[in-house]
Design a protein around this motif. Structure first.
Motif, PDB file in Angstrom:
ATOM      1  N   ALA A 189      -1.370   2.386  -0.157  1.00 22.79           N
ATOM      2  CA  ALA A 189      -1.284   2.616   1.289  1.00 22.79           C
ATOM      3  C   ALA A 189      -2.662   2.588   1.937  1.00 22.79           C
ATOM      4  N   HIS A 208      -5.643   3.377   6.390  1.00 17.54           N
ATOM      5  CA  HIS A 208      -4.526   4.063   5.737  1.00 17.54           C
ATOM      6  C   HIS A 208      -3.264   3.716   6.510  1.00 17.54           C
ATOM      7  N   HIS A 210       0.840   3.659   7.421  1.00 22.62           N
ATOM      8  CA  HIS A 210       2.060   4.468   7.443  1.00 22.62           C
ATOM      9  C   HIS A 210       3.205   3.582   7.931  1.00 22.62           C
ATOM     10  N   GLU A 212       4.046   4.781   3.829  1.00 23.33           N
ATOM     11  CA  GLU A 212       3.400   4.420   2.567  1.00 23.33           C
ATOM     12  C   GLU A 212       4.407   3.743   1.635  1.00 23.33           C
TER      13      GLU A 212
END
Length: 367
Positions: A189, A208, A210, A212
């Motif tokens: 992720a 990062h 989302h 994941e």
């Protein structure tokens, strides 16, 4: 007049609102052709040339989305502006993904907002460089090829994502980058990337994604493709956005929204002017943290709170400029204390599968 000789196709099922808007646009010099639903709008679009389409999304017979999709097949060069109520923002996202230039939300408090939106999208069309269009077309072809591969199966997603990750140690003229990213399943992720931009700038970022899941692989491809697009434009002397962190995150948010993939991104994006040791740092979301590292340890940089990429009503990224002193390194890391300890221990291993270490990691820039 501000809209002199601009041919507008106005597609709106509310006769009162349609008449009010049409009268206003005519008073500003535009030539307005009206349609009461998507089917009528598509018919008129196929019969004559328009400079811009102004369309409601919620209409009977044929909705705005289906109409825009069909219009794009007839002539994708005509810009469109969609009008929506607050309760159908998902349709707005889909319209932007289909190529709509802008959106307006009812009720519209001032009709001059419509005029401004029309002028803005026409200006973008007028100033589009043919070389720029060619490069954008190439970039989107690369993106579509990668996304088609990812859609086949999870193994393809894993394979494509792994190919995107660089080696654990990357050396550039006057700079070195080291990182570790830990994952506890097939898809990470988290993503990091860096590249030289010309001979005087270096950019790096950590993201990062989302949720994941497998969509994180889509996110990596999207992000890399969008960055590469701006890199090509810089190399051709057409844009400096890639070395402007604030503008770059604004651009990335626009593209993530238009992708329609419902992916949200925490990201820190850094542009370094190597000859002056000066860093521009922009952040979206709160899942990552930027640090200065020296002999005394890690010192977090105070960046104001900001929203993740991928949100339609996004706002602005937080940004800071910093001149690096001798012996200082610039780092990005997740909030997990273990990751920060490993960073201070110089445990740079690249992409690592380890179920015993929380997902996430860190990247360090040394000049």
């Amino acid at each position: 007049m501000a809209l002199k000789d601009v041919a507008v196709l106005l597609v709106e099922d509310d006769p009162v609102f349609r008449q009010v808007v049409a009268s206003f646009l005519c008073s500003r010099g535009a030539s307005v052709c009206e349609a009461a639903d998507g089917e009528q709008g598509l018919s008129k679009f196929s019969q004559q040339r328009f400079d811009v389409v102004l369309a409601d999304l919620s209409m009977p017979v044929m909705g705005g989305l289906d109409m825009l999709k069909a219009m794009s097949g007839l002539d994708a060069r005509v810009p469109s502006i969609v009008i929506s109520g607050n309760n159908v923002m998902a349709d707005v996202v889909e319209a932007l993904r289909l190529g709509a230039s802008d959106y307006l939300v009812k009720p519209i408090p001032d009709l001059y907002i419509i005029e401004q939106a029309i002028n803005q999208c026409l200006a973008e069309v007028t100033h589009t460089d043919p070389v720029l269009s060619q490069l954008e077309e190439l970039s989107y072809q690369e993106l579509n090829d990668n996304l088609a591969l990812l859609e086949q199966n999870a193994q393809a997603a894993k394979s494509v994502q792994q190919q995107l990750f660089p080696a654990s140690n990357i050396s550039y003229p006057h700079a070195k980058i080291d990182y570790s990213l830990f994952k506890d399943n097939d898809i990470s992720a988290y993503f990091i990337d860096s590249t030289m931009v010309g001979s005087e700038h270096l950019i790096l970022y950590m993201a990062h994604f989302h949720p994941e899941d497998n969509r994180a692989a889509f996110g990596c491809v999207l992000l890399r493709s969008f960055v590469n697009q701006k890199l090509k434009l810089f190399r051709n002397g057409l844009s400096k956005t890639i070395i402007e962190p604030f503008n770059m995150l604004s651009y990335l948010n626009e593209r993530m929204v238009k992708s329609g993939l419902d992916i949200y991104v925490d990201i820190i994006y850094i542009s370094i002017e190597l000859t002056k040791f000066r860093a521009g740092i922009a952040q979206a979301g709160q899942g990552l943290r930027c640090y200065l590292r020296n002999n005394e340890g890690l010192s977090p940089l105070a960046l104001p709170e900001s929203l993740q990429l991928g949100i339609l009503d996004w706002g602005k990224p937080s940004i800071q400029f910093r001149t690096l002193m001798p012996g200082e390194q610039l780092c990005i890391a997740t909030h997990d204390p273990l990751h920060k300890r490993l960073l201070l221990q110089n445990q740079f291993k690249g992409l690592v599968y380890d179920v015993n270490i929380p997902a996430g990691g860190f990247i360090q820039l040394r000049l």
